[in-house]
Scaffold this active site. Structure first.
Site, PDB file in Angstrom:
ATOM      1  N   GLU A 416       0.920  -1.641   0.226  1.00  0.00           N
ATOM      2  CA  GLU A 416      -0.079   0.029  -0.112  1.00  0.00           C
ATOM      3  C   GLU A 416       0.695   1.014   0.282  1.00  0.00           C
ATOM      4  OE1 GLU A 416      -0.343  -2.860   1.066  1.00  0.00           O
ATOM      5  OE2 GLU A 416      -2.716  -2.832   1.012  1.00  0.00           O
ATOM      6  N   HIS A 483     -10.820  -5.608   8.979  1.00  0.00           N
ATOM      7  CA  HIS A 483     -11.687  -5.634   8.342  1.00  0.00           C
ATOM      8  C   HIS A 483     -12.959  -4.549   8.064  1.00  0.00           C
ATOM      9  CE1 HIS A 483      -8.783  -8.551   6.373  1.00  0.00           C
ATOM     10  NE2 HIS A 483      -8.785  -8.499   5.621  1.00  0.00           N
TER      11      HIS A 483
END
Ligand SMILES: Cc1ncc(C[n+]2csc(CCOP(=O)(O)OP(=O)(O)O)c2C)c(N)n1
Ligand SMILES: [Mg+2]
Length: 680
Positions: A416, A483
């Site tokens: 990322e 998540h």
């Protein structure tokens, strides 16, 4: 670098008019070395003078000299093609800055932090660059610049230039995760970047044996399927020749190369460094090995005494005369620094006429927005994990690969930080990337790139970073701790980022256009439960910028409920219930944009209802509600009939089991109960 000075700096001496060397120039190696020497001497003399000024208290901040590293910085600076290539210099490369662009005087004003400073006194010492000429300024975080250069280089190649990129890191920086992520990314994407390790054997006081195992760093090239080259950067001729060879090769093959340059750091880590950790005799050895005096001796032996003297004398007087002008610049005034946090511009787009409305979920609406943007704007590209062939876990990027091809729809490795840095580099050079995080939670891996690099770029350098970062966020789907989070507060705390949080398919669609055209990094928080929760007619709305402002969802008189995202629907349901069962009616305001924040409708509403409630899914402590309540209470304390109410998630990690998650997040029942208690 835009010249900010209204004063005229002295004309550089003749020898400094040569800023370029090409491989063929090395056939006359002595002439090339003389050019190199001129810049190395200027750099070293300037670094020494800066150190002196620091010790006199006339220069502030951290002074990290490039003494001992001149052969490398000069070779790279001279051999790069400044009209197309991309670079990011480190804190050991004043010479590179001097060579790349601008007048010595501007660089000195940067150190003096006065009104002639190219960063308007906002960034320290050697932390400037010239982004409009593809020299990307460093931030302190080691390793962070590599991916920006990869992005800038890719952007240049996409525009058809045979450009290469050069980026550096130290023996210390080699241990950071960003380095690994970026070397891997450049290799996977086949991008022509030369990664140069400035191995000066120390990271502040830490010797290489405490930094990495094994004898060298260059062997790591094999791990990235790259060629690795070792250079003795105290030997200027070898450095020139090997750097030239590497540049030619990378320009032709487009494959990245890793160079380990053995170099020196003669004045310690920074001006304040006591250097008492160096083993006895080491500094003396370094001074003996230093490339600059060695080059001088060689040129002296070749009969260039007069020429050397002329170079040195003219550099000295040029420096002093320039410094005198630099000192005449007035100090900086705190005029526009707060407004410069954001770029005020946007891309002017004439979007094609609207098609008939379609009944769409939020995920479908976002996908349609991607399609329209990609079709109409060639500078757009989409990237993320699993977004190409697979269309992303939520299918928001479905069909894009088929329509626009792999060069504009990129699967990125699981990295990322490098991904955002790469996108930033592309954005700096005129591309407009749209980046999908697989789950918003994983954006914490890219916090430096998002918060500290992209978010502060405009403030530091005036450069625009038109980036769209898409954050599938929030809970309620039993995805567990990592998540399901709603971390908007983190991104609201640091300046320079815009943040949209739509709650309906049409607002999601609008948000994409509003974010895309903006010349700042814009985060779009997309609640995962909303992706498929409801369908509505969605069409291109010429008034799509209204998404930057709140929307009245319900009108009432007993209180004002402010919310956004999925919680907005809960707020509306609770308001409806209380209106029916208790005859309490509420204004419900869907903020839609959390940065910049338009509070006007909230103020107007609270002035009527005299009560403020905020509902969000982010946790309570230091959540968005704390900010909202503080602002409204600060301004309207005497108009409030009750203490404001904050309804938020609990201050715990997100639990997995549905029964636990239901307790963690605000539920319809919890909201109704809290509102009733507020009145009773
Ligand atoms: C990620 C990060 N951690 C810590 C620091 C503090 N710091 C600044 S320079 C430095 C040493 C850098 O060593 P190296 O990468 O070898 O470069 P050199 O200064 O030797 O050229 C450290 C630890 C930093 N800038 N960035
Ligand atoms: Mg080092």
């Amino acid at each position: 670098m835009a010249l900010r000075s209204f004063m005229t700096f002295p004309t550089p001496p003749e020898h400094l008019h040569h800023r370029n060397l090409r491989t063929a120039d090395l056939d006359d190696i002595e002439a090339a070395l003389l050019v190199c020497y001129g810049w190395m001497d200027l750099s070293c003399t300037t670094d020494n003078r800066i150190l002196e000024l620091f010790r006199q208290g006339r220069i502030k901040g951290t002074v990290t000299g490039g003494q001992g590293n001149e052969s490398l910085a000069a070779s790279v600076g001279l051999l790069l093609d400044k009209s197309i290539d991309v670079v990011s210099w480190t804190h050991r490369a004043l010479c590179g800055h001097l060579l790349w662009s601008g007048h010595l005087g501007e660089h000195l004003c940067q150190y003096l932090a006065n009104s002639g400073s190219p960063t308007k006194g906002r960034e320290g010492n050697v932390h400037h660059g010239d982004p409009s000429n593809r020299s990307y300024p460093m931030i302190s975080h080691l390793g962070a610049m590599l991916s920006n250069v990869v992005g800038g280089t890719d952007s240049q190649r996409r525009k058809g230039h045979p450009a290469i990129g050069v980026t550096f890191f130290g023996d210390g920086g080699s241990s950071t995760g960003d380095i690994h992520e970026t070397l891997n990314l450049a290799s996977v994407l086949n991008l022509p970047v030369v990664f140069i390790i400035e191995n000066n054997k120390y990271a502040y006081s830490t010797p290489t044996k405490e930094q990495y195992a094994g004898e060298s760093l260059v062997t790591r090239a094999a791990g990235y399927d790259m060629e690795g080259i070792e250079i003795d950067a105290c030997d200027t001729e070898q450095t020139l020749r090997m750097v030239a060879g590497a540049f030619d090769k990378v320009r032709a093959t487009r494959r990245p190369i890793l160079i380990e340059a053995h170099t020196l750091r003669l004045r310690g880590h920074a001006a304040y460094d006591t250097c008492d950790y160096l083993p006895e005799g080491l500094l003396e050895n370094w001074l003996d090995a230093d490339g600059l005096p060695r080059l001088r001796e060689r040129l002296l032996a070749a009969g260039h005494e007069k020429r050397l003297k002329a170079i040195e004398d003219s550099n000295k007087s040029f420096l002093e005369e320039t410094l005198a002008v630099a000192f005449q610049h007035p100090g900086i005034t705190p005029d526009d620094f707060a407004t410069d946090v954001f770029a005020s511009s946007r891309l002017e787009v004439d979007w094609q006429p609207p098609a008939p409305p379609e009944k769409l979920t939020m995920a479908q609406a976002l996908q349609r927005a991607h399609l329209k943007i990609m079709t109409e704007r060639p500078e757009s590209l989409v990237m993320g994990q699993d977004i190409a062939d697979y269309g992303g876990p939520f299918k928001v990027t479905e069909d894009l690969l088929e329509k626009f091809g792999r060069s504009r729809v990129l699967n990125t490795p699981l990295a990322e930080s490098a991904m955002v840095g790469y996108a930033t580099g592309l954005a700096l050079n005129g591309h407009r990337p749209i980046v999908e995080f697989q789950f918003a939670d994983f954006a914490t891996e890219a916090t430096t790139q998002i918060l500290l690099n992209a978010g502060t770029y405009h403030f530091r350098s005036g450069a625009k970073v038109p980036l769209v970062l898409r954050f599938p966020c929030g809970g309620g789907l039993t995805f567990g701790s990592f998540h399901s989070q709603d971390l908007e507060a983190i991104y609201l705390h640091t300046p320079g980022l815009k943040l949209l949080y739509p709650s309906t398919p049409q607002d999601g669609y609008n948000a994409m256009f509003a974010a895309f055209e903006d010349d700042n990094p814009v985060l779009i928080f997309e609640h995962k439960r909303l992706y498929r929760l409801l369908k509505e007619d969605v069409a291109f709305d010429p008034d799509y910028r209204s998404v930057w402002h709140p929307r009245m969802v319900r009108v009432g008189s007993h209180g004002t409920i402010v919310s956004y995202g999925e919680m907005m629907h809960l707020a509306a349901e609770a308001a409806d219930y209380l209106a029916t069962e208790y005859e309490y009616t509420f204004d419900v305001i869907d903020l839609r944009a959390l940065a910049p924040l338009d509070l006007e409708p909230v103020r107007a509403s609270v002035a009527r209802t005299h009560r403020l409630c905020v509902i969000h899914e982010g946790r309570l402590t230091c959540g968005f509600g704390a900010e909202l309540v503080a602002r409204i209470t600060g301004e309207m304390f005497h108009e409030l009939d009750a203490a404001p109410l904050r309804i938020a998630s609990l201050d715990s990690p997100v639990p997995f089991a549905p029964e636990l998650e239901a307790v963690y997040r605000p539920s319809r029942e919890r909201v109704i109960e809290a509102l009733i208690n507020w009145f009773e």
